[in-house]
Design a protein around this motif. Structure first.
Motif, PDB file in Angstrom:
ATOM      1  N   UNK A   1       4.305   3.568   6.112  1.00 57.92           N
ATOM      2  CA  UNK A   1       3.308   4.014   5.145  1.00 57.92           C
ATOM      3  C   UNK A   1       2.056   4.434   5.896  1.00 57.92           C
ATOM      4  N   UNK A   2       1.229   5.238   5.253  1.00 55.80           N
ATOM      5  CA  UNK A   2      -0.040   5.687   5.812  1.00 55.80           C
ATOM      6  C   UNK A   2      -1.091   5.618   4.719  1.00 55.80           C
ATOM      7  N   UNK A   3      -2.309   5.214   5.083  1.00 48.46           N
ATOM      8  CA  UNK A   3      -3.373   5.141   4.091  1.00 48.46           C
ATOM      9  C   UNK A   3      -4.726   5.297   4.770  1.00 48.46           C
TER      10      UNK A   3
ATOM     11  N   UNK B   1      -1.784   3.857  10.025  1.00 48.15           N
ATOM     12  CA  UNK B   1      -0.361   4.150   9.950  1.00 48.15           C
ATOM     13  C   UNK B   1       0.412   2.877  10.248  1.00 48.15           C
ATOM     14  N   UNK B   2       1.384   2.550   9.402  1.00 51.43           N
ATOM     15  CA  UNK B   2       2.197   1.347   9.583  1.00 51.43           C
ATOM     16  C   UNK B   2       3.652   1.758   9.771  1.00 51.43           C
ATOM     17  N   UNK B   3       4.241   1.323  10.886  1.00 56.90           N
ATOM     18  CA  UNK B   3       5.648   1.595  11.178  1.00 56.90           C
ATOM     19  C   UNK B   3       6.419   0.280  11.199  1.00 56.90           C
TER      20      UNK B   3
ATOM     21  N   UNK C   1       0.838  -1.200   0.000  1.00 51.74           N
ATOM     22  CA  UNK C   1       0.000   0.000   0.000  1.00 51.74           C
ATOM     23  C   UNK C   1       0.874   1.252   0.000  1.00 51.74           C
ATOM     24  N   UNK C   2       0.917   1.988  -1.108  1.00 53.03           N
ATOM     25  CA  UNK C   2       1.716   3.216  -1.148  1.00 53.03           C
ATOM     26  C   UNK C   2       1.190   4.269  -0.185  1.00 53.03           C
ATOM     27  N   UNK C   3       2.085   5.105   0.301  1.00 50.77           N
ATOM     28  CA  UNK C   3       1.707   6.171   1.228  1.00 50.77           C
ATOM     29  C   UNK C   3       0.705   7.116   0.568  1.00 50.77           C
ATOM     30  N   UNK C   4      -0.334   7.450   1.329  1.00 54.11           N
ATOM     31  CA  UNK C   4      -1.342   8.366   0.831  1.00 54.11           C
ATOM     32  C   UNK C   4      -2.477   7.716   0.068  1.00 54.11           C
ATOM     33  N   UNK C   5      -2.478   6.381  -0.030  1.00 51.10           N
ATOM     34  CA  UNK C   5      -3.503   5.673  -0.786  1.00 51.10           C
ATOM     35  C   UNK C   5      -4.837   5.635  -0.042  1.00 51.10           C
TER      36      UNK C   5
END
Length: 403
Positions: free
Chosen positions: A235-237, A212-214, A143-147
């Motif tokens: 990433x964040x979505x 949010x995934x760290x 999952x790309x950031x901002x999706x």
């Protein structure tokens, strides 16, 4: 004559124990003088040196372990461990004040400075350097950031190299959500054959959830043959509308709901029952909107069945099942399942379906004539497992995981 004391920090040349570095700081009193009445005052007794040992020492230290600082006498008041780039390893002093341990690991290819202070305001300093890793492991995330994704999309991380120490890696992965979504990591084998770990909610995501995934993996060793990670990832979505698709192989129709309400019913033709051309069934996920692509039957083990450009294609499995436009099969929509495994529909319906679809929308296939559920790693097949089965795939099974 007045007396003064000088406090200074030195590095001791004496080793406390094999494999440790010794820091020493000495407090010394300057020479005494006579009182005005001629009586000599007692000479001040110097405090003992501050002796602190560090578990990592030298210029070729293997990274991937926490830094531990231990004081020989007295108690630690503060410890600071920094690298040449200004990064600092956070840590904590033990309840008895004797040791300090970093929360993270020493990173590879780094120059570290250790500064310690005791409760008597004595201080000591030393340095060490970590070597570059013999092998580096990397990750890719789905999952790309901002999706914005659909309610069934799991977080999926695939590793370049094998992960033998799965528990050590999983401990560094964290999912945070805006509504405390319950979920769990689960380790599976990706269709590519590589190690993969997914985070799946207990139930489908709630629309509007922020995620949010760290992946705090820098300095973590993935185990024999896997190598060390040399960076963190994140990433964040956002979870989009609740849009779900259900294909019935018996009625040859696809029903689309949004927010639980039916918005369309589409005549389809799915895979030919029996053999390799049958469709997969069960709960799948729209993986990616790929648009117009070339489909060649030889790439999926179906010989010379087809080789053509196909419009409005959305991937369902890595093994080649799609939902797409199939104008060549118009006579069979809503009447017969005659495709080579995909779910086909008219150009008009496929165009509208493609426009409204989100990567991450759940796509369930029911009815007779399928070839069963795809493997968990062939796309996102974890929804075919019960919640208890999925939790059992965590390397930290039994540990609560609420985002």
């Amino acid at each position: 004559m007045s007396r003064t004391r000088r406090v200074f920090s030195v590095r001791s040349r004496t080793a406390v124990a094999a494999g440790t570095a010794l820091l020493a700081a000495s407090l010394a009193a300057c020479g005494g003088g006579a009182a005005s009445g001629g009586a000599a005052k007692a000479e001040m007794k110097p405090k003992p040196d501050m002796a602190v040992s560090v578990n990592l020492t030298g210029d070729q230290v293997k990274a991937g372990a926490p830094v531990t600082v231990t004081i020989a006498e007295g108690k630690l008041a503060a410890v600071k461990v920094t690298d040449a780039k200004g990064g600092e390893l956070a840590g904590q002093i033990s309840a008895d004040g004797k040791t300090w341990t970093s929360q993270g690991n020493a990173l590879p290819s780094a120059d570290y400075k250790v500064e310690a202070q005791n409760t008597d305001s004595q201080s000591a300093t030393t340095t060490f350097k970590t070597s570059a890793p013999d092998k580096v492991n990397k990750v890719s995330i789905n999952i790309p950031k901002g999706s914005t994704v659909g309610v069934a999309m799991p977080v999926s991380i695939v590793f370049d190299n094998p992960v033998k120490d799965k528990a050590a890696v999983e401990k560094q992965l964290k999912v945070t959500t805006s509504n405390n979504t319950e979920g769990s990591w689960g380790w599976i084998t990706d269709y590519s054959g590589k190690d993969r770990v997914d985070w799946r909610p207990k139930e489908y995501w709630k629309s509007g959830t922020d995620v949010k995934v760290q992946m705090n993996l820098n300095g973590v060793d993935s185990g024999p043959g896997g190598g060390m990670f040399v960076k963190d990832y994140n990433t964040e979505f956002k979870i989009g509308k609740d849009r779900e698709v259900k294909v019935d192989l018996d009625t040859k129709k696809a029903t689309v709901t949004e927010g639980g309400q039916v918005v369309s019913t589409i005549p389809i033709s799915a895979g030919t029952p029996g053999g390799k051309k049958a469709s997969w069934d069960g709960k799948m996920v729209l993986m990616a909107k790929e648009g117009t692509i070339r489909m060649d039957s030889q790439t999926v083990g179906l010989g010379d069945s087809y080789d053509k450009m196909v419009d409005y294609s959305i991937r369902l499995t890595w093994s080649g099942m799609y939902v797409h436009a199939a104008p060549w099969n118009t006579a069979n929509f809503g009447r017969a399942n005659t495709s080579s495994g995909c779910v086909g529909m008219s150009d008009e319906n496929a165009k509208a379906f493609f426009a409204a679809a989100q990567a991450g929308d759940p796509f369930e296939v029911v009815g007779q004539g399928s070839k069963g559920n795809p493997d968990v790693g062939n796309g996102y097949g974890e929804w075919n497992l019960t919640w208890e089965q999925w939790q059992g795939k965590s390397a930290l099974a039994g540990t609560p995981q609420v985002g």
